[in-house]
Design an enzyme around this catalytic site. Structure first.
Site, PDB file in Angstrom:
ATOM      1  N   ALA A 224       0.856  -1.184   0.000  1.00 33.08           N
ATOM      2  CA  ALA A 224       0.000   0.000   0.000  1.00 33.08           C
ATOM      3  C   ALA A 224       0.891   1.233   0.000  1.00 33.08           C
ATOM      4  CB  ALA A 224      -0.908   0.006   1.224  1.00 33.08           C
ATOM      5  N   GLY A 240       6.555   0.915  -0.923  1.00 31.58           N
ATOM      6  CA  GLY A 240       5.241   0.876  -0.310  1.00 31.58           C
ATOM      7  C   GLY A 240       5.279   0.172   1.032  1.00 31.58           C
ATOM      8  N   GLU A 241       4.121   0.082   1.661  1.00 34.08           N
ATOM      9  CA  GLU A 241       3.987  -0.591   2.954  1.00 34.08           C
ATOM     10  C   GLU A 241       3.679  -2.068   2.764  1.00 34.08           C
ATOM     11  OE1 GLU A 241       2.255   2.667   6.120  1.00 34.08           O
ATOM     12  OE2 GLU A 241       0.851   1.346   5.105  1.00 34.08           O
ATOM     13  N   LEU A 242       4.292  -2.900   3.596  1.00 38.53           N
ATOM     14  CA  LEU A 242       3.921  -4.307   3.693  1.00 38.53           C
ATOM     15  C   LEU A 242       2.818  -4.493   4.724  1.00 38.53           C
ATOM     16  CD1 LEU A 242       7.484  -5.905   3.678  1.00 38.53           C
ATOM     17  CD2 LEU A 242       5.818  -5.924   1.805  1.00 38.53           C
ATOM     18  N   ARG A 247       7.733  -0.550   5.785  1.00 38.32           N
ATOM     19  CA  ARG A 247       7.918  -0.419   4.347  1.00 38.32           C
ATOM     20  C   ARG A 247       8.764  -1.557   3.785  1.00 38.32           C
ATOM     21  NH1 ARG A 247       4.926   3.457   6.711  1.00 38.32           N
ATOM     22  NH2 ARG A 247       5.103   5.524   5.764  1.00 38.32           N
TER      23      ARG A 247
END
Length: 386
Positions: A224, A240-242, A247
């Site tokens: 995200a 992005g974010e996990l 990140r």
């Protein structure tokens, strides 16, 4: 061996310094006026005639446009968005109309935040908005979009709608009870990344047919807040974010050919000068200039990755969020540090026009929205910022 390593690190630092940013008024970068309203967590896109449109986020339902081909460039307000204030939508021009996908917002002042799966389109010639008779296959927040051609857009990534919505329902229910609120927050963040079920399906939306297609999955974890860029038939998805607060430094690349995605080998964003590790970025800017893919800004939580590796799932607990000012470029197939922005920024709108990348709005290091418009361009191997 130790001395060689030290010398190597010194050499890398010197090389990075040699690629320092040039602040220029030479005409290679365009100066645009500030947006009428500060803008963060908004969205925007550019049409085939060089007109940029931006809105939503901290601007509420407001939208603005600016014509890059005019001699005197000024922002003009267009008709307000009818779907209510929202953040983290994405937008793209298809068939000459501006399509806006999803986002997160409230149905009323009393309602909790929720993920949207609706689609709206704006017709410039009529200055009108219309809700499209479709819904996305999954809720769309934290997703990213690229234009494949005049009728099709690729959308991927984003949070899990049900998990995200439930968190804000629980937060609202805990209002007035700090102990319960803290419990809800801890339980939400203290999970491994796989338990957030971020979207990894790649969707193709066809505006002409008003249809959705499953084009497969990302070659790794769903993310995200990733940045994305498309040049010719080459797609890049950056970091992005996990999971919330964590990140990734991984970069996905693919080729779009014959209506099919072929994934290439992943790469990683390098550490910034003076740092040993790259935490990864969310909310970064990206775009192409003179064939160089640039990514800059964004934010992360330094140390969260190590905490997660050590088994602490609430990886960013107690860590201050850091907004970044570094800019990286993909040059001759290798990612490298190329300079710094004028100030740390993230969560704005990035738009490509020719060899220029416009960074519109964003969130500063105090978490406040800004109204500035910054122009990036590569020239003679140097990064120019206006």
């Amino acid at each position: 061996m130790g001395m060689q390593m030290k010398n190597s690190k010194k050499m890398m630092t010197l090389m990075a310094l040699c690629l320092s940013v040039a602040i220029t008024t030479s005409g290679y970068a365009t100066t645009l006026p500030d947006i009428p309203e500060p803008l963060k967590n908004g969205t925007g896109a550019i049409d085939n005639n060089g007109v940029i449109y931006v809105g939503l986020g901290s601007a509420g339902t407001s939208w603005y446009k600016i014509d890059l081909k005019k001699q005197h460039k000024d922002w003009e307000r267009i008709k307000s968005f009818p779907g209510g204030a929202r953040e983290q939508s994405v937008s793209v021009f298809l068939n000459g109309e501006l399509y806006v996908f999803g986002g997160v917002g409230k149905e009323s002042n009393e309602a909790p935040l929720q993920v949207y799966s609706d689609v709206y389109k704006y017709t410039p010639a009529k200055n009108t908005w219309q809700k499209v008779n479709t819904i996305s296959p999954v809720g769309l927040t934290g997703h990213t979009v690229v234009k494949l051609n005049e009728t099709m857009a690729l959308i991927t990534g984003g949070v899990n709608e049900h998990i995200f919505d439930k968190y804000f329902i629980d937060i609202a229910a805990a209002a007035g009870d700090d102990s319960e609120k803290n419990r809800v927050i801890y339980n939400y963040f203290n999970k491994p990344s796989k338990d957030y079920f971020f979207n990894k399906i790649v969707f193709i939306y066809n505006a002409k047919e008003n249809t959705w297609e499953n084009a497969g999955e990302l070659p790794g974890a769903g993310t995200a807040g990733s940045s994305s860029a498309m040049e010719n038939n080459s797609l890049t998805l950056i970091n992005g974010e996990l999971k919330p607060g964590l990140r990734t430094d991984v970069i996905y690349r693919a080729i779009w050919d014959n209506d099919k995605l072929t994934w290439l080998k992943n790469s990683q964003l390098p550490p910034s000068p003076g740092e040993q590790h790259q935490e990864g970025l969310a909310g970064a800017f990206s775009g192409y200039s003179q064939g160089v893919l640039l990514v800059g800004g964004g934010a992360n939580f330094p140390g969260a990755k190590q905490n997660y590796t050590d088994g602490k799932f609430y990886a960013h607990e107690g860590i201050n969020k850091k907004w970044r000012d570094e800019v990286y470029g993909l040059i001759n197939g290798h990612w490298q540090y190329v300079g710094k922005m004028k100030q740390p920024l993230g969560y704005g709108v990035s738009v490509n026009y020719g060899d220029e990348i416009f960074l519109i709005g964003g969130e500063n290091a105090k978490g406040k929205p800004v109204s500035s418009v910054i122009s990036f361009a590569m020239h003679d191997g140097k990064l120019l910022i206006e």
